[in-house]
Design a protein around this motif. Structure first.
Motif, PDB file in Angstrom:
ATOM      1  N   LYS A  41      35.776  37.655  46.634  1.00 22.82           N
ATOM      2  CA  LYS A  41      36.507  37.023  47.733  1.00 22.82           C
ATOM      3  C   LYS A  41      36.014  35.603  48.024  1.00 22.82           C
ATOM      4  O   LYS A  41      36.784  34.732  48.438  1.00 22.82           O
ATOM      5  CB  LYS A  41      36.361  37.860  49.013  1.00 22.82           C
ATOM      6  CG  LYS A  41      37.115  39.171  49.002  1.00 22.82           C
ATOM      7  CD  LYS A  41      36.903  39.895  50.326  1.00 22.82           C
ATOM      8  CE  LYS A  41      37.672  41.190  50.399  1.00 22.82           C
ATOM      9  NZ  LYS A  41      37.482  41.866  51.714  1.00 22.82           N
ATOM     10  N   ALA A  42      34.722  35.383  47.809  1.00 21.59           N
ATOM     11  CA  ALA A  42      34.121  34.089  48.160  1.00 21.59           C
ATOM     12  C   ALA A  42      34.609  32.952  47.266  1.00 21.59           C
ATOM     13  O   ALA A  42      34.546  31.781  47.658  1.00 21.59           O
ATOM     14  CB  ALA A  42      32.604  34.195  48.083  1.00 21.59           C
ATOM     15  N   ASN A  43      35.087  33.286  46.083  1.00 21.55           N
ATOM     16  CA  ASN A  43      35.562  32.258  45.142  1.00 21.55           C
ATOM     17  C   ASN A  43      36.724  32.866  44.368  1.00 21.55           C
ATOM     18  O   ASN A  43      36.573  33.312  43.245  1.00 21.55           O
ATOM     19  CB  ASN A  43      34.433  31.825  44.219  1.00 21.55           C
ATOM     20  CG  ASN A  43      34.848  30.752  43.236  1.00 21.55           C
ATOM     21  OD1 ASN A  43      35.952  30.206  43.309  1.00 21.55           O
ATOM     22  ND2 ASN A  43      33.965  30.436  42.302  1.00 21.55           N
ATOM     23  N   LYS A  44      37.893  32.879  45.002  1.00 23.43           N
ATOM     24  CA  LYS A  44      39.027  33.612  44.444  1.00 23.43           C
ATOM     25  C   LYS A  44      39.457  33.067  43.079  1.00 23.43           C
ATOM     26  O   LYS A  44      39.549  31.852  42.889  1.00 23.43           O
ATOM     27  CB  LYS A  44      40.213  33.583  45.408  1.00 23.43           C
ATOM     28  CG  LYS A  44      40.058  34.501  46.598  1.00 23.43           C
ATOM     29  CD  LYS A  44      41.395  34.895  47.207  1.00 23.43           C
ATOM     30  CE  LYS A  44      42.163  33.711  47.729  1.00 23.43           C
ATOM     31  NZ  LYS A  44      43.448  34.132  48.316  1.00 23.43           N
ATOM     32  N   GLN A  45      39.720  33.991  42.175  1.00 20.15           N
ATOM     33  CA  GLN A  45      40.175  33.657  40.835  1.00 20.15           C
ATOM     34  C   GLN A  45      41.613  34.136  40.634  1.00 20.15           C
ATOM     35  O   GLN A  45      42.119  34.978  41.382  1.00 20.15           O
ATOM     36  CB  GLN A  45      39.266  34.314  39.793  1.00 20.15           C
ATOM     37  CG  GLN A  45      37.798  33.921  39.926  1.00 20.15           C
ATOM     38  CD  GLN A  45      37.549  32.452  39.619  1.00 20.15           C
ATOM     39  OE1 GLN A  45      37.796  31.995  38.511  1.00 20.15           O
ATOM     40  NE2 GLN A  45      37.043  31.727  40.603  1.00 20.15           N
ATOM     41  N   ARG A  46      42.252  33.596  39.592  1.00 22.53           N
ATOM     42  CA  ARG A  46      43.645  33.948  39.281  1.00 22.53           C
ATOM     43  C   ARG A  46      43.638  35.033  38.200  1.00 22.53           C
ATOM     44  O   ARG A  46      43.301  34.766  37.051  1.00 22.53           O
ATOM     45  CB  ARG A  46      44.403  32.719  38.797  1.00 22.53           C
ATOM     46  CG  ARG A  46      44.431  31.568  39.811  1.00 22.53           C
ATOM     47  CD  ARG A  46      44.809  30.255  39.152  1.00 22.53           C
ATOM     48  NE  ARG A  46      43.808  29.866  38.146  1.00 22.53           N
ATOM     49  CZ  ARG A  46      43.937  28.834  37.316  1.00 22.53           C
ATOM     50  NH1 ARG A  46      45.021  28.072  37.368  1.00 22.53           N
ATOM     51  NH2 ARG A  46      42.990  28.562  36.441  1.00 22.53           N
ATOM     52  N   ILE A  47      44.024  36.247  38.583  1.00 24.38           N
ATOM     53  CA  ILE A  47      43.929  37.395  37.691  1.00 24.38           C
ATOM     54  C   ILE A  47      45.332  37.881  37.319  1.00 24.38           C
ATOM     55  O   ILE A  47      46.165  38.133  38.199  1.00 24.38           O
ATOM     56  CB  ILE A  47      43.131  38.538  38.343  1.00 24.38           C
ATOM     57  CG1 ILE A  47      41.752  38.030  38.813  1.00 24.38           C
ATOM     58  CG2 ILE A  47      43.009  39.706  37.381  1.00 24.38           C
ATOM     59  CD1 ILE A  47      40.889  37.455  37.711  1.00 24.38           C
ATOM     60  N   VAL A  48      45.561  38.017  36.015  1.00 25.40           N
ATOM     61  CA  VAL A  48      46.855  38.462  35.497  1.00 25.40           C
ATOM     62  C   VAL A  48      46.861  39.978  35.348  1.00 25.40           C
ATOM     63  O   VAL A  48      45.941  40.566  34.778  1.00 25.40           O
ATOM     64  CB  VAL A  48      47.146  37.824  34.121  1.00 25.40           C
ATOM     65  CG1 VAL A  48      48.527  38.266  33.615  1.00 25.40           C
ATOM     66  CG2 VAL A  48      47.078  36.305  34.193  1.00 25.40           C
ATOM     67  N   LEU A  49      47.932  40.598  35.841  1.00 23.82           N
ATOM     68  CA  LEU A  49      48.182  42.028  35.632  1.00 23.82           C
ATOM     69  C   LEU A  49      49.494  42.135  34.855  1.00 23.82           C
ATOM     70  O   LEU A  49      50.581  42.046  35.434  1.00 23.82           O
ATOM     71  CB  LEU A  49      48.273  42.770  36.967  1.00 23.82           C
ATOM     72  CG  LEU A  49      47.024  42.717  37.855  1.00 23.82           C
ATOM     73  CD1 LEU A  49      47.271  43.443  39.178  1.00 23.82           C
ATOM     74  CD2 LEU A  49      45.825  43.332  37.139  1.00 23.82           C
ATOM     75  N   PRO A  50      49.407  42.305  33.523  1.00 23.13           N
ATOM     76  CA  PRO A  50      50.621  42.271  32.711  1.00 23.13           C
ATOM     77  C   PRO A  50      51.408  43.580  32.694  1.00 23.13           C
ATOM     78  O   PRO A  50      52.463  43.649  32.069  1.00 23.13           O
ATOM     79  CB  PRO A  50      50.079  41.947  31.309  1.00 23.13           C
ATOM     80  CG  PRO A  50      48.719  42.518  31.294  1.00 23.13           C
ATOM     81  CD  PRO A  50      48.189  42.380  32.696  1.00 23.13           C
ATOM     82  N   GLU A  51      50.907  44.615  33.369  1.00 28.16           N
ATOM     83  CA  GLU A  51      51.609  45.897  33.437  1.00 28.16           C
ATOM     84  C   GLU A  51      52.140  46.121  34.856  1.00 28.16           C
ATOM     85  O   GLU A  51      52.003  47.188  35.449  1.00 28.16           O
ATOM     86  CB  GLU A  51      50.658  47.025  33.011  1.00 28.16           C
ATOM     87  CG  GLU A  51      50.174  46.862  31.573  1.00 28.16           C
ATOM     88  CD  GLU A  51      49.022  47.788  31.205  1.00 28.16           C
ATOM     89  OE1 GLU A  51      48.965  48.207  30.040  1.00 28.16           O
ATOM     90  OE2 GLU A  51      48.189  48.081  32.088  1.00 28.16           O
ATOM     91  N   ALA A  52      52.776  45.093  35.390  1.00 30.15           N
ATOM     92  CA  ALA A  52      53.114  45.069  36.811  1.00 30.15           C
ATOM     93  C   ALA A  52      54.167  46.087  37.213  1.00 30.15           C
ATOM     94  O   ALA A  52      54.295  46.401  38.399  1.00 30.15           O
ATOM     95  CB  ALA A  52      53.585  43.661  37.202  1.00 30.15           C
ATOM     96  N   GLU A  53      54.907  46.621  36.270  1.00 36.21           N
ATOM     97  CA  GLU A  53      55.936  47.595  36.613  1.00 36.21           C
ATOM     98  C   GLU A  53      55.361  49.017  36.730  1.00 36.21           C
ATOM     99  O   GLU A  53      56.071  49.946  37.107  1.00 36.21           O
ATOM    100  CB  GLU A  53      57.053  47.562  35.565  1.00 36.21           C
ATOM    101  CG  GLU A  53      57.786  46.222  35.520  1.00 36.21           C
ATOM    102  CD  GLU A  53      58.733  46.124  34.336  1.00 36.21           C
ATOM    103  OE1 GLU A  53      59.163  47.183  33.820  1.00 36.21           O
ATOM    104  OE2 GLU A  53      59.056  45.003  33.908  1.00 36.21           O
TER     105      GLU A  53
END
Length: 335
Positions: A12-24
């Protein structure tokens, strides 16, 4: 604050951009909603927007609007990513037409988003095999500088606070390489120490190279490989605190270490364990989990230039949520 709380706080202190490719997938989108509600990371969902919206309505999810949603079939950056992929794979004979098809694959697309600097890490596996997760990562993101192989680490969190780092031990390889070479074991030692720092918050990793022998107590070619791996680890990573070959009790228990390896600075104090092969790693962590009531978190993939992590297809929403935090902490360390 326990290790999981600490992990979440650091994410939380240093938010990163995380991809979730199985979003469905149901568990994935529920975990994404929870991560967004807690401001754990900036979430990028890959999937059909209409199908994602159906999930939002079906499960009454209230935070998915905070996510970036990318439709792999209608992505304005598809051509940019296809050109990138074709360039990366041209020596393997990939054509631009083949690349244009692959960028519609969410697992490839997620890795291209990371490679292009538009995200920091990816998590898949709720629907995909480990091979399907690793293939695009190794083709596109590739291994970290100086590393030639990928391994999987497991956090073992126990109530036995006298062992490891206040009851926490990081073990590898438990997921990827069935029979590693001495050179690969040396790399596992380095990568797992880095995972101990970035994920477990262990500031002073102490690595034990495990065997059924301690300091020459047994003679066998598999022991020789661990001895050679220890030598290579010292040679390639002189700053790494590592010793071997050590039996597990000599690595973890001070009284045993005093008898078996009294001159070792690692014996009796190890918080990172490198096992000699995948069979030992997989069996070992599951015994600790089932018989010793250890909490097993992972596997955490390591050795890739940017974090790409794999889930079990039997994973829970909690598993995905914590893996978002783990991947974020790995991404922080990789920058």
């Amino acid at each position: 604050m326990d290790i999981l709380e600490n992990l979440i706080a650091r994410a939380k202190a240093n938010k990163q951009r995380i991809v979730l490719p199985e979003a469905e997938e149901e568990r994935t989108i529920k975990a994404a909603d929870r991560a967004l509600a807690d401001a754990l990371a900036d979430i990028i969902l890959i999937g059909n927007p209409a199908k994602i919206q159906q999930q939002v309505e079906a499960f009454n999810l209230t935070n998915i609007s905070k996510a970036t949603i990318i439709d792999p079939e209608n992505n304005p950056k598809s051509e940019e990513y296809a050109q990138l992929l074709a360039e990366l794979r041209k020596k393997k004979g990939m054509t631009i037409e083949q690349a244009r098809e692959l960028v519609k694959n969410p697992l490839y697309l997620g890795c291209l988003i990371i490679k292009n600097g538009d995200a920091d890490g990816q998590i898949s596996g709720a629907l995909s095999t480990t091979g399907d997760t690793l293939r695009p990562a190794l083709q596109i993101i590739k291994c970290a500088p100086g590393i030639t192989c990928v391994s999987g680490a497991m956090l073992l969190i126990t109530q036995q606070h006298q062992y490891g780092e206040d009851g926490v031990v990081v073990m590898s390889d438990v997921a990827v390489t069935p029979v590693p070479t001495a050179e690969q074991l040396a790399q596992f030692a380095y990568c797992t120490a880095e995972t101990a720092k970035s994920v477990a918050g262990i500031t002073d990793p102490r690595v034990a190279m495990l065997s059924f022998s301690t300091k020459g107590s047994a003679s066998h070619e598999v022991v020789d490989k661990v001895v050679e791996a220890t030598r290579l680890a010292h040679e390639h990573y002189p700053e790494l605190k590592v010793d071997g070959e050590l039996q597990a009790d000599a690595a973890l228990v001070p009284s045993v270490a005093e008898k078996k390896a009294k001159d070792s600075e690692i014996a009796g104090r190890a918080n990172v364990l490198i096992v000699p092969n995948l069979e030992v790693g997989n069996i070992g962590y599951k015994l600790a989990q089932r018989l010793g009531n250890a909490i097993a978190v992972g596997p955490i993939l390591q050795g890739i230039a940017r974090p790409v992590n794999d889930l079990s297809r039997g994973c829970s929403i909690d598993d995905i949520y914590y893996m978002v935090a783990i991947t974020a902490c790995q991404a922080q360390a990789a920058k």
